[in-house]
Design an enzyme around this catalytic site. Sequence first.
Site, PDB file in Angstrom:
ATOM      1  N   TYR A  51       1.045  -0.916  -0.277  1.00  3.92           N
ATOM      2  CA  TYR A  51       0.405  -0.108  -0.109  1.00  3.92           C
ATOM      3  C   TYR A  51       1.124   0.782  -0.171  1.00  3.92           C
ATOM      4  O   TYR A  51       2.353   1.539   1.274  1.00  3.92           O
ATOM      5  CB  TYR A  51      -0.892   0.358   1.916  1.00  3.92           C
ATOM      6  CG  TYR A  51      -2.587  -0.008   0.536  1.00  3.92           C
ATOM      7  CD1 TYR A  51      -2.793   0.802   0.090  1.00  3.92           C
ATOM      8  CD2 TYR A  51      -2.949  -1.326   0.377  1.00  3.92           C
ATOM      9  CE1 TYR A  51      -3.986   0.193  -0.153  1.00  3.92           C
ATOM     10  CE2 TYR A  51      -4.236  -1.382   1.022  1.00  3.92           C
ATOM     11  CZ  TYR A  51      -4.912  -0.940  -0.328  1.00  3.92           C
ATOM     12  OH  TYR A  51      -6.051  -0.996  -0.535  1.00  3.92           O
ATOM     13  N   GLU A  53      -0.740   4.780  -0.623  1.00  8.31           N
ATOM     14  CA  GLU A  53      -1.321   5.800  -1.107  1.00  8.31           C
ATOM     15  C   GLU A  53      -0.490   6.732  -0.401  1.00  8.31           C
ATOM     16  O   GLU A  53       0.230   7.049   0.145  1.00  8.31           O
ATOM     17  CB  GLU A  53      -2.804   5.949  -0.373  1.00  8.31           C
ATOM     18  CG  GLU A  53      -3.673   5.291  -0.005  1.00  8.31           C
ATOM     19  CD  GLU A  53      -5.233   4.759   1.166  1.00  8.31           C
ATOM     20  OE1 GLU A  53      -4.843   5.514   1.129  1.00  8.31           O
ATOM     21  OE2 GLU A  53      -5.743   3.829   0.468  1.00  8.31           O
ATOM     22  N   ASP A 200      -5.852  14.545 -24.552  1.00  5.61           N
ATOM     23  CA  ASP A 200      -5.936  12.561 -24.255  1.00  5.61           C
ATOM     24  C   ASP A 200      -5.580  11.819 -25.436  1.00  5.61           C
ATOM     25  O   ASP A 200      -5.653  11.582 -27.059  1.00  5.61           O
ATOM     26  CB  ASP A 200      -7.482  12.030 -24.152  1.00  5.61           C
ATOM     27  CG  ASP A 200      -7.657  10.781 -23.921  1.00  5.61           C
ATOM     28  OD1 ASP A 200      -5.901  10.193 -23.950  1.00  5.61           O
ATOM     29  OD2 ASP A 200      -8.812   9.895 -23.860  1.00  5.61           O
ATOM     30  N   THR A 226      -3.243   6.888 -21.796  1.00  3.24           N
ATOM     31  CA  THR A 226      -2.959   5.147 -20.851  1.00  3.24           C
ATOM     32  C   THR A 226      -1.373   4.812 -21.230  1.00  3.24           C
ATOM     33  O   THR A 226      -0.477   5.706 -21.926  1.00  3.24           O
ATOM     34  CB  THR A 226      -4.038   4.359 -22.211  1.00  3.24           C
ATOM     35  OG1 THR A 226      -3.115   4.032 -23.509  1.00  3.24           O
ATOM     36  CG2 THR A 226      -5.655   4.797 -22.134  1.00  3.24           C
ATOM     37  N   LYS A 229      -1.117   1.538 -24.953  1.00  2.00           N
ATOM     38  CA  LYS A 229      -1.089   1.625 -26.802  1.00  2.00           C
ATOM     39  C   LYS A 229       0.070   1.357 -26.855  1.00  2.00           C
ATOM     40  O   LYS A 229       0.724   0.861 -27.474  1.00  2.00           O
ATOM     41  CB  LYS A 229      -2.149   2.653 -26.761  1.00  2.00           C
ATOM     42  CG  LYS A 229      -3.653   2.032 -26.586  1.00  2.00           C
ATOM     43  CD  LYS A 229      -4.378   2.880 -26.402  1.00  2.00           C
ATOM     44  CE  LYS A 229      -5.852   2.315 -25.355  1.00  2.00           C
ATOM     45  NZ  LYS A 229      -7.042   3.619 -25.587  1.00  2.00           N
ATOM     46  N   ARG A 235      -0.895  -2.115 -18.695  1.00  2.36           N
ATOM     47  CA  ARG A 235      -2.583  -1.433 -18.965  1.00  2.36           C
ATOM     48  C   ARG A 235      -1.935  -0.321 -17.950  1.00  2.36           C
ATOM     49  O   ARG A 235      -2.687  -0.606 -16.472  1.00  2.36           O
ATOM     50  CB  ARG A 235      -3.189  -2.722 -18.165  1.00  2.36           C
ATOM     51  CG  ARG A 235      -4.651  -2.287 -19.197  1.00  2.36           C
ATOM     52  CD  ARG A 235      -4.910  -3.638 -18.976  1.00  2.36           C
ATOM     53  NE  ARG A 235      -4.620  -3.959 -20.400  1.00  2.36           N
ATOM     54  CZ  ARG A 235      -5.557  -3.824 -21.434  1.00  2.36           C
ATOM     55  NH1 ARG A 235      -6.562  -2.812 -21.566  1.00  2.36           N
ATOM     56  NH2 ARG A 235      -4.968  -4.118 -22.855  1.00  2.36           N
TER      57      ARG A 235
END
Length: 435
Positions: A51, A53, A200, A226, A229, A235
């Site tokens: 974790y 955060e 984008d 992203t 691609k 991903r």
Amino acid sequence: MDHLKSSDPEVYASIQREVERQNDGIELIASENFVSRAVLEAMGTALTNKYAEGLPGKRYYGGCQFVDEVEDLARERARALFGCDWVNVQPHSGASANAAVYLTVLQPGDTFLGLNLAHGGHLTHGSPVNFSGILYNAEYYGVEADGPLAGRIDMERVRDRALELKPKMISIGASAYPRDFDYEAFRSIADEVGAILWMDMAHTAGLIAAGELNDPMRHAHIVTTTTHKTLRGPRGGMILVGDDFENPFGKVAPKSGRTKMMSELLDSAVFPGMQGGPLMHVIAAKAVAFGEALDESFKDYSIQTLQNASAMADAFMAKGYDLVSNGTDNHLMLIDLRNKGITGKDAEAALGMAEITVNKNMVPFDDKSPFVTSGIRVGTPAMTTRGLEEEDFVEVVELVDAVITSPNDEGVVAGVRERVRELCSRYPLYDFVVP
Ligand SMILES: *Cc1c(COP(=O)(O)O)cnc(C)c1O
């Protein structure tokens, strides 16, 4: 994968079948790519247990010293790749990155202007079934139906729409637009109406990083992408801020007493605004992929991706295929199949039988539903990673054409499948399938 194989043979077997599918078929889905073994290895690590955060050096959990190193590497490399001062590499996906932009720039009900989804835009740019269309007032610009700019965006029309609607934000970016964007013209329109300009670049990030397409970083206030691609990483998503690092026009409302910079607002929109803990194993894989993209070989790959797309477009047009905008500037093309007497849905299914993967896609001014469609979208990033060059893509066009011309002829489809296997065996992908 010995442990997985013995402890869960069912999942193992499905994974192996999928790897075989990737190895044996021709992948033409424009949004897909094949990552390196190094990227795969980084993802399959114990970093998934952690974790973290918050941001490097400012975490809400102890024990983050090593994942901090990893996230700092990802951030440094991303900044070097795109030539920007600030980046957040934590978004779980492109859609999450985009959600953070909306949360930062707009209030529910605010108007924004984006590319029509039926003309190549993305769901997160205002689809009525997506949060962006549910929470905000989405308005569109589109491509031209005919004339010299058929299939392309006419910037005069974008300006007219912007002057008429006075949007708070203008978005650029697409999932199925084969041409490059005029960022300078978009920026001057955004400045004229006092809008935030958001690009984008999910599809084209790798080509932009390689310097092979126009550079949005110099013009857009915010850029999202992203990482999986054309950028060829795991991903995931990412947000960058262009040269306007500060708070342009004071448009971004301060959420505390102090006026915050847009980058700070974007950071807090990602966490705690949108997400909980970041996926540190994926961030490690992003760092690896960005390192690969900084290598000179990635530029060669990107140039080859474009040359392959151009060769493919020419080969399709020589066979009488109707390409939206009559060609491509980037890695993809959109084929209108109406003159071939087959729907996008049937073409996708028939090509699938021959182990050629494409996706059906609406074409601009389509008269069929999104489930049927009049077109298919094809792209070169994945097969270029395997090493295919122009003449191979001409062969791929012959195979696609054979199936589309005789979709119901089992003999033809079986013959094409043979040739697909043979072509794939010449360009091996992953060698870790254990039969
Ligand atoms: C693919 C894509 C996205 C979404 O990315 P996900 O990781 O699937 O959420 C967003 N915007 C555009 C333009 C895209 O093409």
